[in-house]
Design a protein around this motif. Structure first.
Motif, short mmCIF file in Angstrom:
data_model
loop_
_atom_site.label_atom_id
_atom_site.label_comp_id
_atom_site.label_asym_id
_atom_site.label_seq_id
_atom_site.Cartn_x
_atom_site.Cartn_y
_atom_site.Cartn_z
N GLY A 205 0.79 -1.22 0.00
CA GLY A 205 0.00 0.00 0.00
C GLY A 205 0.82 1.26 0.00
N VAL A 206 2.07 1.21 0.50
CA VAL A 206 2.87 2.44 0.59
C VAL A 206 3.69 2.69 -0.66
CG1 VAL A 206 3.04 2.25 3.08
CG2 VAL A 206 4.78 1.18 1.67
N ASP A 207 3.75 1.72 -1.57
CA ASP A 207 4.63 1.89 -2.72
C ASP A 207 4.08 2.86 -3.75
OD1 ASP A 207 5.80 -1.54 -2.76
OD2 ASP A 207 6.61 0.23 -1.79
N VAL A 208 2.75 2.88 -3.91
CA VAL A 208 2.16 3.63 -5.00
C VAL A 208 2.40 5.12 -4.84
CG1 VAL A 208 0.03 4.16 -6.18
CG2 VAL A 208 0.43 1.86 -5.33
N GLY A 209 2.18 5.63 -3.64
CA GLY A 209 2.23 7.08 -3.43
C GLY A 209 3.58 7.69 -3.74
N TRP A 210 4.63 7.20 -3.09
CA TRP A 210 5.92 7.85 -3.29
C TRP A 210 6.50 7.55 -4.66
CZ3 TRP A 210 10.31 5.24 -4.46
CH2 TRP A 210 10.41 3.89 -4.10
N MET A 211 6.19 6.41 -5.26
CA MET A 211 6.72 6.12 -6.59
C MET A 211 6.11 7.05 -7.63
SD MET A 211 7.10 1.97 -6.68
CE MET A 211 7.86 1.98 -8.27
N ARG A 212 4.86 7.42 -7.43
CA ARG A 212 4.23 8.35 -8.38
C ARG A 212 4.63 9.78 -8.09
NH1 ARG A 212 -1.95 5.99 -9.07
NH2 ARG A 212 -1.40 4.20 -10.36
N ALA A 213 4.85 10.09 -6.80
CA ALA A 213 5.23 11.46 -6.45
C ALA A 213 6.66 11.77 -6.85
CB ALA A 213 5.03 11.69 -4.96
N LEU A 214 7.52 10.75 -6.88
CA LEU A 214 8.92 10.95 -7.25
C LEU A 214 9.03 10.93 -8.77
CD1 LEU A 214 11.71 11.32 -5.98
CD2 LEU A 214 12.02 8.86 -6.09
N THR A 215 8.84 12.08 -9.39
CA THR A 215 8.81 12.19 -10.84
C THR A 215 10.17 12.58 -11.39
OG1 THR A 215 8.13 14.51 -10.71
CG2 THR A 215 6.38 12.85 -10.80
N ALA A 332 16.69 3.97 -4.11
CA ALA A 332 17.15 3.28 -2.90
C ALA A 332 16.92 4.13 -1.66
CB ALA A 332 18.63 2.93 -3.04
N GLU A 333 17.11 5.44 -1.76
CA GLU A 333 16.88 6.32 -0.62
C GLU A 333 15.41 6.31 -0.20
OE1 GLU A 333 18.28 10.12 -1.76
OE2 GLU A 333 20.39 9.69 -1.35
N GLU A 334 14.52 6.35 -1.17
CA GLU A 334 13.09 6.35 -0.85
C GLU A 334 12.66 5.02 -0.25
OE1 GLU A 334 10.88 8.74 -0.83
OE2 GLU A 334 12.39 10.19 -1.46
N LEU A 335 13.23 3.92 -0.75
CA LEU A 335 12.93 2.62 -0.16
C LEU A 335 13.38 2.57 1.29
CD1 LEU A 335 13.83 0.01 -2.93
CD2 LEU A 335 11.57 0.56 -2.07
N GLU A 336 14.57 3.08 1.55
CA GLU A 336 15.08 3.08 2.92
C GLU A 336 14.24 3.99 3.81
OE1 GLU A 336 17.60 2.23 6.16
OE2 GLU A 336 17.15 1.23 4.26
N ARG A 337 13.86 5.15 3.29
CA ARG A 337 13.04 6.06 4.08
C ARG A 337 11.69 5.44 4.41
NH1 ARG A 337 8.92 9.19 3.39
NH2 ARG A 337 8.81 8.65 1.17
N THR A 338 11.08 4.77 3.42
CA THR A 338 9.79 4.12 3.66
C THR A 338 9.92 3.01 4.69
OG1 THR A 338 9.14 4.61 1.38
CG2 THR A 338 7.87 2.92 2.55
N ARG A 339 11.00 2.23 4.58
CA ARG A 339 11.20 1.16 5.55
C ARG A 339 11.36 1.71 6.95
NH1 ARG A 339 14.82 -1.16 8.52
NH2 ARG A 339 16.39 0.39 7.96
N ARG A 340 12.12 2.80 7.09
CA ARG A 340 12.34 3.38 8.41
C ARG A 340 11.06 4.03 8.94
NH1 ARG A 340 17.57 4.20 10.25
NH2 ARG A 340 19.19 3.41 8.87
N ASP A 341 10.26 4.61 8.06
CA ASP A 341 8.99 5.19 8.50
C ASP A 341 8.06 4.12 9.04
OD1 ASP A 341 9.83 7.70 7.85
OD2 ASP A 341 8.78 7.78 5.92
N LEU A 342 8.00 2.98 8.35
CA LEU A 342 7.16 1.88 8.82
C LEU A 342 7.67 1.29 10.13
CD1 LEU A 342 6.45 0.00 5.47
CD2 LEU A 342 4.89 1.46 6.75
N ALA A 343 9.00 1.30 10.30
CA ALA A 343 9.59 0.76 11.52
C ALA A 343 9.62 1.78 12.65
CB ALA A 343 11.00 0.26 11.24
N GLY A 344 9.24 3.03 12.37
CA GLY A 344 9.26 4.05 13.40
C GLY A 344 10.64 4.62 13.67
N TYR A 347 15.00 8.98 9.92
CA TYR A 347 15.80 8.87 8.69
C TYR A 347 16.28 10.23 8.31
CZ TYR A 347 17.03 7.99 3.82
OH TYR A 347 17.69 7.91 2.64
N ALA A 348 17.56 10.36 8.13
CA ALA A 348 18.17 11.64 7.72
C ALA A 348 18.92 11.43 6.42
CB ALA A 348 19.12 12.14 8.79
N ARG A 349 18.55 12.22 5.41
CA ARG A 349 19.21 12.11 4.11
C ARG A 349 20.55 12.80 4.13
NH1 ARG A 349 15.68 13.89 -0.82
NH2 ARG A 349 17.75 13.63 -1.70
#
Length: 349
Positions: A205-215, A332-344, A347-349
């Motif tokens: 469910g979380v993949d669609v939003g950021w993949m479409r927003a990251l244009t 890869a950065e967005e995947l890591e950010r999403t994983r960290r968001d789900l894990a609570g 994440y600092a870029r």
């Protein structure tokens, strides 16, 4: 009894297989009806006729699942009747969804799970008699978990239905086994599977939003080095004397995109100085649109095998430049950010 838990795990496995077969049958029915019934407006009528014919065999196929599910929980049918109703309801649900009727398989999966649990209870009765209520509730939650993909919700539903923590723990085993099995052998819930059939390549469910927003427009480098396509190599060397860019965008007389040249090719001595830059141009017809998402950009790079591509607008004007290396890094950065968001985690870029 302790032996009941392996049997409930087997019930979860059977429910997962039934759910996967049901999801695939919906897709197969939809494909078959599209081939046989060409007018779109006629397809629901044909589906309704087929479901009506099935209702002549058993009116319960017309049920949305509410009352039929309740009747199955209170008075579970025998083996032959449960299997018969299970097949009829599965076929009717496949035809209904495949013909284009609105709705899904939520309550249908609950009813089908009750029937599967009742049939399983009859099959295991000679070896180990299990409470029929336990089997029907476990089958209901396991099959609904397969279709919907919400095991915790189904476990809480079992607790609300039975008000028994011990029975809920046993039901949780069947639901978890069903969830793990369908994830292993199929990978999708019914909703995600339908999205895939419609061309939406998603995994959660979380993949669609950021993949479409990251244009591409957000990732591209807007400032690019450009030269006329008719300029010679010697003039290009003089223009960038002491600072040769990695990529140079070529423009035609109308300032439209005409190709891409790597700076290292211009700097090599084996290229004649009088040769025009247009002879060295690459990726003349391969560009990126600013509105494309990161998944489309990655697919374009894989298809063209170019390390960088120009971003061209609708009028043919160059808007920027994007490299495959940067796209993969941002992905890869967005995947890591999403994983960290789900894990609570922070994440600092």
């Amino acid at each position: 009894p302790p032996l009941a838990y392996p049997l409930l795990a087997a019930l979860g496995l059977a429910a997962a297989l039934i759910g996967v077969a049901l999801m695939k049958s919906v897709a197969a029915t939809e494909t078959l009806l599209r081939r046989l019934v060409r007018p779109d407006w006629l397809r629901p009528a044909v589906g309704g006729l087929l479901v009506g014919l099935l209702a002549l065999l058993s009116p319960s196929v017309l049920s949305s699942g509410h009352m039929a599910m309740r009747a199955g929980l209170v008075h579970a049918p025998g083996l032959s009747l449960a299997v018969w109703l299970l097949l009829l309801k599965a076929v009717a649900s496949s035809i209904s969804v495949g013909a284009g009727f609105r709705g899904g398989l939520f309550f249908a999966s609950l009813y089908l799970g009750v029937l599967a649990g009742a049939a399983f209870c009859s099959l295991t009765a000679p070896f180990l008699p299990l409470p029929v209520t336990l089997c029907t509730v476990a089958g209901m939650c396991a099959l609904a978990t397969t279709i919907i993909g919400a095991p915790l919700t189904m476990i809480l539903l079992a607790l609300e239905t039975t008000h028994s923590p011990g029975m809920t723990a046993a039901v949780a085993l069947a639901a978890i086994v069903a969830s793990l099995t369908v994830r292993r052998i199929f990978g999708y819930t019914f909703a995600t599977w339908r999205f895939h059939l419609r061309g939406e390549n998603i995994r959660s469910g979380v993949d669609v939003g950021w993949m479409r927003a990251l244009t591409v427009a957000r990732m591209m480098r807007p400032i690019v080095d450009s030269l006329p396509a008719g300029m010679s190599v010697a003039e290009a060397r003089a223009t960038f004397a002491g600072r040769m860019p990695r990529y140079i965008v070529l423009l035609d007389a109308d300032q439209h995109y005409a190709g891409l040249v790597e700076g290292t090719r211009i700097g090599t001595l084996d290229v004649p100085p009088e040769q025009p830059l247009s002879d060295l141009a690459e990726a003349r017809h391969e560009v990126l649109a600013p509105g494309s998402c990161v998944a489309e950009a990655v697919a374009t790079f894989e298809r063209t095998s170019h390390p960088a591509l120009a971003v061209v607008g609708a009028q043919g004007h160059v808007m920027g430049l994007l490299s495959e290396r940067y796209v993969l890094r941002r992905y890869a950065e967005e995947l890591e950010r999403t994983r960290r968001d789900l894990a609570g985690e922070k994440y600092a870029r």
